[in-house]
Design an enzyme around this catalytic site. Structure first.
Site, short mmCIF file in Angstrom:
data_model
loop_
_atom_site.label_atom_id
_atom_site.label_comp_id
_atom_site.label_asym_id
_atom_site.label_seq_id
_atom_site.Cartn_x
_atom_site.Cartn_y
_atom_site.Cartn_z
N TYR A 1 13.61 75.53 60.18
CA TYR A 1 12.68 75.13 59.12
C TYR A 1 13.07 73.74 58.56
CZ TYR A 1 10.65 74.76 54.51
OH TYR A 1 10.02 74.28 53.40
N ASP B 1 18.77 83.42 58.40
CA ASP B 1 17.49 83.35 57.69
C ASP B 1 16.53 84.28 58.46
OD1 ASP B 1 14.92 82.74 56.84
OD2 ASP B 1 15.36 80.62 56.51
N LYS C 1 7.34 84.37 51.57
CA LYS C 1 6.60 84.69 52.79
C LYS C 1 6.27 86.19 52.87
CE LYS C 1 7.32 80.33 53.85
NZ LYS C 1 7.52 79.53 52.67
N ARG D 1 19.20 83.94 32.69
CA ARG D 1 19.69 83.10 33.81
C ARG D 1 20.78 83.84 34.58
NH1 ARG D 1 23.57 79.36 33.31
NH2 ARG D 1 23.00 78.77 31.19
N1 PLP Z 1 13.18 79.53 55.53
C1 PLP Z 1 12.08 79.53 56.30
C2 PLP Z 1 12.17 80.09 57.68
C3 PLP Z 1 10.89 78.99 55.82
O1 PLP Z 1 9.80 78.99 56.62
C4 PLP Z 1 10.85 78.46 54.50
C5 PLP Z 1 9.61 77.88 53.94
O2 PLP Z 1 8.63 77.65 54.62
C6 PLP Z 1 12.02 78.47 53.74
C7 PLP Z 1 13.16 79.03 54.27
C8 PLP Z 1 12.04 77.92 52.35
O3 PLP Z 1 11.47 78.81 51.45
P1 PLP Z 1 10.75 78.41 50.07
O4 PLP Z 1 9.55 77.60 50.41
O5 PLP Z 1 10.47 79.72 49.44
O6 PLP Z 1 11.75 77.59 49.28
#
Ligand code: PLP
Length: 361
Positions: free
Chosen positions: A93, A157, A182, A40
């Protein structure tokens, strides 16, 4: 070392001559036999993926998580306290929006603004959260303007751009986050996240990860390390297919509007061109016939699957207002269709889209 070479070789552990770092599927380690104690806290397979991604994002350190949301929640909760203000943009998102909305229950104020107002609204923020390419309206917010105007931390992000196309730390961001589910993962077989930045900040985030238990499992780290090796070649095809599909749709008489930074009509085209090597495979568009036509279109696709997520080798299509942005005030039109262009042959993808468009009024 350059991007393509580092993504293959950097940080690999030499163990019994294995070319690929093995997966250390162990929860615990013998005390005083090495520097690891408990998975962890840290794990050798996880650390290889972290080292590699830190280098690709041009950062000092990286910390990997069990998901992109694990990266976002743990990072933000490591950097703000009760009474602080976070400023962000509305076209974001949906999972991130829902998480940020929750923070008011803990005495953290979150202010949402239009992408174009972020630069003006961020001067008093303790933390600015932004996407380098927004999901799902594919805008490119003014990161450099935000960095100039903000006295707080800037967290970006960078999921939709990927480190191959853009490195926000080079433009003044303090932390870069990815949903590694992704493009970094790339094969729709892992859920994973990562945060990158200076060690003095990342060490705080790593401490919280330990307490929140948002660490990744070693097998996901093994798969992520495997995937990152092909990131550059995959991104070249995502960039090309995204552009080809956007240009095709933009010329089609049943299509009302296409959102992709390479198009002349895109409001951030110049900024995107100046900052980014390519724009990835994610694009969105609206049909003249609105939501009903969008439903029919999605259901008529044969190769492109109707599923959430993005950045995998296979193309996916979804209607964000139905799932991801459902019930949220993010400014997403009800009939918006989002396509994540994979790395298939672009002629097959265009034929699939063309056939699906034939079936709508
Ligand atoms: N940030 C973006 C731009 C996303 O498109 C997503 C998920 O679709 C996330 C964060 C969240 O990621 P996760 O699904 O791996 O938790």
């Amino acid at each position: 070392m350059r991007f393509e070479t580092a993504s293959i070789h950097l940080g690999e552990l030499e163990s019994e001559g294995a070319v690929i770092t093995p997966v250390f599927l162990t929860s615990t380690f013998e005390i005083d036999k090495g520097r690891y104690v408990y998975s962890r806290v840290s794990n050798p397979t996880v650390e290889v993926a972290e080292k590699k991604i830190a280098f690709l994002e041009k950062g000092e350190s990286a910390v990997m998580f069990s998901s992109g949301m694990g990266a976002i929640s743990t990072t933000i909760l490591s950097l703000v306290k009760k009474g602080d203000t976070i400023v962000t943009h509305r076209d974001l998102y949906g999972g991130t929006v829902r998480f940020l909305e929750l923070l008011s229950e803990y005495g953290i104020h979150v202010s949402f603004c239009e992408v174009d107002h972020l630069k003006e609204r961020c001067d008093n923020a303790d933390l600015v959260f932004m996407e380098s390419i927004t999901n799902p309206l594919v805008r490119v917010p003014d990161l450099e303007g935000v960095v100039k105007n903000s006295s707080g931390l800037v967290v970006v992000d960078n999921t939709l751009a990927s480190p191959y196309n853009f490195n926000p730390l080079e433009h003044g961001a303090d932390i870069v986050i990815h949903s590694a589910t992704k493009y970094l993962g790339g094969h729709s077989d892992i859920i994973s996240g990562v945060a990158v930045g200076e060690e003095r900040i990342i060490s705080r985030v790593r401490e919280r990860r330990k307490l929140f238990g948002t660490n990744p499992d070693p097998f996901s780290a093994f798969l992520l390390n495997r995937s990152v090796k092909t990131l550059s070649v995959r991104m070249e095809v995502h960039n090309r297919n995204g552009r080809i599909i956007a240009e095709f749709l933009n010329e089609h008489d049943k299509v009302k509007k296409v959102h992709y930074p390479s198009l002349d009509t895109h409001p951030d085209r110049k900024r995107a061109e100046r900052l980014m090597k390519g724009y990835g495979g994610l694009l969105s568009f609206e049909l003249e016939g609105g939501y009903e036509s969008a439903k029919r279109f999605i259901n008529s696709l044969r190769i492109i699957k109707n599923a959430v997520s993005l950045g995998g080798v296979e193309s996916l299509a979804t209607i964000p207002s139905e799932i991801i942005s459902r019930g949220l005030d993010t400014g997403v039109p009800k009939g918006l269709i989002r396509i994540s262009a994979g790395i298939e042959n672009s002629d097959d993808l265009i034929e699939d889209i063309e056939n699906a468009l034939k079936g709508i009024k």
